[in-house]
Write a protein that holds these residues in place. Structure first.
Motif, short mmCIF file in Angstrom:
data_model
loop_
_atom_site.label_atom_id
_atom_site.label_comp_id
_atom_site.label_asym_id
_atom_site.label_seq_id
_atom_site.Cartn_x
_atom_site.Cartn_y
_atom_site.Cartn_z
N GLY A 90 0.79 -1.23 0.00
CA GLY A 90 0.00 0.00 0.00
C GLY A 90 0.82 1.27 0.00
O GLY A 90 0.27 2.35 -0.23
N SER B 226 0.91 2.63 -3.63
CA SER B 226 -0.38 3.00 -4.20
C SER B 226 -1.24 3.84 -3.27
O SER B 226 -2.28 4.34 -3.66
CB SER B 226 -1.17 1.74 -4.57
OG SER B 226 -1.41 0.96 -3.41
N VAL C 194 -4.19 -1.89 1.57
CA VAL C 194 -4.11 -3.24 0.99
C VAL C 194 -4.48 -4.33 2.01
O VAL C 194 -5.24 -5.25 1.68
CB VAL C 194 -2.69 -3.49 0.43
CG1 VAL C 194 -2.55 -4.95 -0.03
CG2 VAL C 194 -2.43 -2.54 -0.73
N ARG D 251 -1.96 -10.70 -2.77
CA ARG D 251 -0.81 -9.91 -2.29
C ARG D 251 0.20 -9.70 -3.40
O ARG D 251 0.85 -8.64 -3.47
CB ARG D 251 -0.19 -10.58 -1.07
CG ARG D 251 -1.11 -10.53 0.16
CD ARG D 251 -0.41 -10.82 1.45
NE ARG D 251 -1.33 -10.72 2.58
CZ ARG D 251 -1.67 -9.58 3.17
NH1 ARG D 251 -1.16 -8.43 2.72
NH2 ARG D 251 -2.52 -9.57 4.19
N TYR E 242 -1.24 -6.86 -5.59
CA TYR E 242 -1.14 -5.54 -4.97
C TYR E 242 0.31 -5.10 -4.83
O TYR E 242 0.62 -3.91 -4.88
CB TYR E 242 -1.85 -5.53 -3.61
CG TYR E 242 -3.34 -5.31 -3.76
CD1 TYR E 242 -3.85 -4.05 -4.07
CD2 TYR E 242 -4.22 -6.38 -3.60
CE1 TYR E 242 -5.22 -3.87 -4.22
CE2 TYR E 242 -5.59 -6.20 -3.74
CZ TYR E 242 -6.08 -4.95 -4.06
OH TYR E 242 -7.43 -4.76 -4.23
N ASP F 6 1.67 -1.75 -6.38
CA ASP F 6 2.45 -0.78 -5.61
C ASP F 6 3.70 -0.37 -6.39
O ASP F 6 4.07 0.82 -6.44
CB ASP F 6 2.85 -1.41 -4.27
CG ASP F 6 1.79 -1.20 -3.21
OD1 ASP F 6 0.80 -0.50 -3.49
OD2 ASP F 6 1.94 -1.74 -2.10
#
Length: 477
Positions: A8, A11, A15, A447, A450, A454
């Motif tokens: 996170g 981004s 997350v 994960r 994400y 990121d």
């Protein structure tokens, strides 16, 4: 490219919260399976408890199906201290008068007093014979089939206590003990068994050369046939003498096991008048067996009712609510309880003898009615225990035993239901494991996605900063 160390950051997205939310949705089927597994385990445990209660009912029914319970007798004595009696399966009701003239006894002799139990007696060999002394002790007849047993007493074995131990270890049909009093320590020697044929004679090969005196090991000699009585006689071996209904009885022991069929008679003391023995049908044990049967049935009925009920108010249900095996068993048990048997003429239903079906499915026992019914024992026996192949004539306990045996048998309904529950638990556990693997893979995939997002967002943010700086420099020029 900057390195993303925490989900996170690149981004600016939550997350962990997003992934947790998505996984919670994925785990809902697992939670349902866990709830189902708990219910399956509870049902299996409940069936196990039901099987235990049903086994108790089966045993109670089996007891009432056996002939021995109906043939049971009990005996009473007008003086149980003098004559006590127990019955066996072959006993028949009747009455007897028993008088005891004398009790069976074992021969007993005692040595002279020694200073202490560690005093030296002497060395040599004790020769032990069992047999019968005549009334005047002038003749000894060896016991049929017996033989002389020799006990050697050597150096270090010649104290009073060690001589005692040697005699007791020899198994010669006599036992020895030391009696201590103000005069010192004496060796008491007694026949191991009562009866005239279990008297004893002790001759001695004394190491001091004298076998008939009172010194050395000869102090333990007892052979009045040859004029030797160093060991003083305190009690003669004797048989019990009694009369049963006027018939004389002679016994080597005080327990008479074969004199009256089915009775074990124990003589306790000499009597001055007859002791009256009464043998009657043991209705107390039969009543208890019938009451135990009713209790066992009621316990099963109450357990099944509790486990199959549904409470509309609390919306709570028992572990076996709606279970077909449990509801079928309830129906079968009720049918067996309220059924009739034409084997008995006077009694054909449990209610006829005071075992009344109650509204809650249990049995209420009317003790007064049952006691009255026990006066017609043959009819009750037929109603419970008749083993006819005709279903209508079969005893009610025979039917119940058959029903419970079948329910708990290898192919029985309860066994099959428990096996089915175990299989369901196994399948459920495997499904949970499979779904846990799927959730783990989903988490790994999310994960990874994400993390890639990121990294991409971090690169775009860096490029945006760079372009902004370049434009600012261009505008200054």
């Amino acid at each position: 490219m900057p390195v993303i160390s925490s989900a996170g950051i690149g981004s600016n997205l939550p997350v962990d919260n997003i992934v947790s939310g998505l996984l919670a949705v994925e785990r809902k089927p697992i939670d349902l399976l866990k709830t189902q597994n708990t219910q399956l385990q509870t049902s299996l445990s409940t069936f196990g408890k039901l099987q235990g209660s049903l086994a108790t009912l089966r045993d109670a029914a089996a007891k009432l199906s056996r002939p021995d319970i109906w043939a049971a007798t009990s005996a009473s004595s007008s003086d149980s201290n003098a004559v006590s009696v127990t019955t066996t399966a072959t006993a028949s009701p009747g009455s007897y008068s028993i008088a005891v003239q004398s009790l069976a006894a074992a021969q007993l002799g005692a040595s002279v007093a020694f200073a202490s139990s560690s005093a030296v007696v002497g060395q040599g060999v004790l020769h032990i014979d069992l047999g019968t002394w005549d009334k005047d002790l002038g003749t000894f007849a060896a016991k049929t089939g017996g033989s002389t047993l020799d006990i050697s007493i050597g150096a270090g074995e010649d104290t009073l206590e060690k001589v005692r131990d040697k005699i007791n270890a020899a198994g010669a049909g006599i036992t020895a003990s030391i009696v201590n009093d103000a005069s010192g320590a004496r060796l008491a020697i007694k026949s191991s068994s009562t009866g005239v044929e279990n008297g004893f004679r002790i001759t001695v090969d004394d190491a001091d050369g004298g076998g008939g005196d009172t010194s050395g090991l000869s102090a333990l000699a007892y052979d009045p046939e040859n004029g030797i009585s160093s060991l003083a006689k305190k009690q003669s071996a004797a048989n019990a003498l009694a009369t049963i209904n006027g018939l004389e009885v002679n016994s080597a022991t005080n327990t008479l096991t074969n004199v009256i069929d089915g009775l074990n008679v124990t003589l306790g003391k000499v009597t001055t008048s007859d002791v009256n023995i009464s043998v009657t049908q043991d209705t107390a044990s039969i009543s208890k067996a019938i009451t135990d049967y009713a209790t066992a049935y009621s316990d099963v009925a109450k357990f099944l009712k509790e486990q199959t009920k549904y409470d509309a108010v609390s919306k709570a249900s028992g572990a076996l609510q709606g279970d077909r095996a449990a509801t079928n068993l309830i129906t079968q048990l009720r049918a067996a309880l309220t059924g009739t048997s034409t084997a008995g003429v006077k009694y054909q239903r449990l209610a006829d003898i005071g075992l009344d079906p109650a509204a809650d499915g249990t049995i209420k026992v009317d003790s007064s009615k049952l006691t009255t019914a026990l006066g017609s024992l043959a009819d009750i026996k037929a109603m419970f225990a008749d083993g006819s192949s005709d279903a209508n004539q079969q005893g009610l306990a025979v039917r119940m035993r058959k029903l419970t045996d079948e329910a708990m048998g290898v192919d029985g309904a309860l066994t099959a239901r428990q096996d089915g529950l175990r299989r369901s638990i196994t399948v459920n556990t495997k499904q949970q494991a499979q779904l846990e693997d799927r959730v783990a893979n989903t988490e790994k995939r999310l994960r990874a996605q994400y993390t890639a997002l990121d990294a991409k967002m971090a690169g775009l943010n860096g490029l945006s900063s760079y372009m902004t700086q370049q434009i600012a420099q261009f505008n200054k020029g």
